[in-house]
Design a protein around this motif. Structure first.
Motif, PDB file in Angstrom:
ATOM      1  N   TRP A 128      29.236  -8.004  -1.748  1.00 50.29           N
ATOM      2  CA  TRP A 128      30.016  -7.333  -0.719  1.00 50.29           C
ATOM      3  C   TRP A 128      29.205  -6.239  -0.038  1.00 50.29           C
ATOM      4  O   TRP A 128      28.374  -5.575  -0.656  1.00 50.29           O
ATOM      5  N   GLN A 130      28.757  -2.601   1.108  1.00 54.53           N
ATOM      6  CA  GLN A 130      29.321  -1.389   0.522  1.00 54.53           C
ATOM      7  C   GLN A 130      29.050  -0.129   1.344  1.00 54.53           C
ATOM      8  O   GLN A 130      29.570   0.936   1.011  1.00 54.53           O
ATOM      9  N   TYR A 132      28.095   0.953   5.727  1.00 55.32           N
ATOM     10  CA  TYR A 132      27.733   0.503   7.075  1.00 55.32           C
ATOM     11  C   TYR A 132      27.782   1.724   7.977  1.00 55.32           C
ATOM     12  O   TYR A 132      28.852   2.268   8.247  1.00 55.32           O
ATOM     13  N   ALA A 140      31.953   1.706   8.156  1.00 55.83           N
ATOM     14  CA  ALA A 140      32.765   1.146   7.071  1.00 55.83           C
ATOM     15  C   ALA A 140      32.305   1.787   5.774  1.00 55.83           C
ATOM     16  O   ALA A 140      31.108   1.848   5.494  1.00 55.83           O
ATOM     17  N   ASP A 142      33.177   0.769   2.703  1.00 53.61           N
ATOM     18  CA  ASP A 142      33.001  -0.215   1.644  1.00 53.61           C
ATOM     19  C   ASP A 142      33.680  -1.489   2.105  1.00 53.61           C
ATOM     20  O   ASP A 142      34.425  -1.504   3.082  1.00 53.61           O
ATOM     21  N   SER A 143      33.407  -2.580   1.425  1.00 55.37           N
ATOM     22  CA  SER A 143      34.203  -3.786   1.612  1.00 55.37           C
ATOM     23  C   SER A 143      34.748  -4.160   0.249  1.00 55.37           C
ATOM     24  O   SER A 143      34.012  -4.191  -0.733  1.00 55.37           O
ATOM     25  N   TRP A 234      37.519  -4.936   4.583  1.00 56.30           N
ATOM     26  CA  TRP A 234      36.629  -3.790   4.728  1.00 56.30           C
ATOM     27  C   TRP A 234      37.446  -2.511   4.601  1.00 56.30           C
ATOM     28  O   TRP A 234      38.636  -2.488   4.922  1.00 56.30           O
ATOM     29  N   GLN A 306      42.482  -0.093   4.932  1.00 56.34           N
ATOM     30  CA  GLN A 306      41.864  -1.376   4.609  1.00 56.34           C
ATOM     31  C   GLN A 306      42.010  -2.318   5.794  1.00 56.34           C
ATOM     32  O   GLN A 306      43.109  -2.559   6.284  1.00 56.34           O
TER      33      GLN A 306
END
Length: 330
Positions: A128, A130, A132, A140, A142-143, A234, A306
């Motif tokens: 994934w 994590q 960005y 982002a 995390d995902s 994400w 989310q």
């Protein structure tokens, strides 16, 4: 145009038309006088032109009352129609945009760029994304993984299990690959991320039947149950509060481009958008993400920061489903 009135013409109707390209109005006009005999059809020529730019083009036509009638006020819409003049097309390719650097340590694969301050990190244990970010702009946090759903009446699908994590890099492009097995189902899920120095990411997801597993082909065998829904989750940073999207909304509602302002992403705030061509989430400075689909549609759902990016529901019948979308920093 057919005049369905039994005894008079459409002289009290104003025809308004517009041409849209990917949701944006590029041409519009009016026909103030309509002269068609009762119970007759007539031809109305509009000076509409198909734009030279690629994209989805619609001709939207509406009819309004020019003067107050017996039951309708002036300006009231009495009929609408939407005609597609050109099919949707979107360039999701990723092109070199500067030098990239890579680090592979501590269970994390990191992609950075000294040119654009890109920082993109992947967890090698889960596959994934994590982190960005573009410099100080966090896109982002995390995902939280991949989503699959076998639909009503079935047990929840277990979390996809990573089988292989691999990367392919050059001086200006990177490809991150994560291959998953979906437990208790005969499916494999492949995720591919192609990245350049601008932070543009082409996300490719392939759902396929695992042909290494034995399959009963007799008529009495239970048919394979296809997940009607799969996608990606994400985690959004705080501060994103404005959504702009283009989707397949009917012309009677909010055809084309629609703006939705959210005060903030609270724990109780929920937003859902179906049949999306592209979707943009930004903060007050205009920084954020643009997510654009290929020829299919996406469904976007936001809850508790989310972001769920889901693909169309699957009817079944094929052994391979392939979807692509592109993420562009704003």
């Amino acid at each position: 145009m057919f005049n369905a009135y039994p005894s008079h013409g459409p002289s009290n109707l104003l025809l308004e038309w517009e041409v849209t390209l990917n949701g944006s109005v590029v041409q519009k006009g009016k026909v103030p006088v309509l002269t068609i005999a009762p119970q007759h059809a007539g031809t109305i020529r509009l000076p509409a032109r198909i734009p030279a730019s690629p994209g989805e083009v619609f001709l939207n036509i509406s009819y309004r009352e020019k003067k107050p009638g017996s039951s309708l006020p002036a300006g009231h819409p009495v009929a609408r129609e939407q005609l597609r003049l050109q099919e949707y097309a979107n360039d999701l390719s990723i092109h070199p945009a500067g030098e990239l650097s890579f680090a592979d340590e501590g269970g994390t694969f990191t992609i950075t760029s000294p040119v654009t301050t890109l920082n993109l990190q992947f967890n090698k244990q889960t596959g994934w994304m994590q982190h960005y970010a573009m410099g100080a702009r966090l896109l982002a946090e995390d995902s939280s993984g991949l989503t699959t759903d076998l639909g009503p009446g079935h047990s929840p699908v277990q979390e996809p299990r990573l089988q292989l994590f691999s990367t392919s890099t050059s001086t200006d492009l990177a490809v991150v690959k994560a291959d998953y097995l979906i437990p208790e189902t005969p499916f494999l899920l492949h995720a591919r991320y192609t990245v350049n120095a601008k932070g543009e990411i082409q996300v490719e997801q392939i759902l396929e039947v695992d042909t290494t597993q034995p399959r009963d082909t007799t008529a009495a065998a239970v048919a394979i149950k296809y997940p009607p829904l799969f996608g990606m989750k994400w985690i959004l940073p705080a501060g994103s509060d404005s959504v702009l999207y283009y989707g397949a909304a009917p012309v009677t509602d909010s055809c084309g481009r629609t703006r939705v302002d959210l005060s903030r992403l609270h724990a109780d705030d929920t937003g859902s958008w179906a049949d999306i061509r592209w979707w943009k989430l930004t903060d007050v400075q205009g920084h954020g993400l643009l997510i654009a689909a290929d020829s299919s549609f996406l469904s976007i759902h936001v809850h508790n920061k989310q972001l769920n990016i889901d693909h169309p529901f699957i009817d079944g019948g094929a052994d391979n489903y392939h979807y692509i979308y592109k993420v562009t920093p704003q």
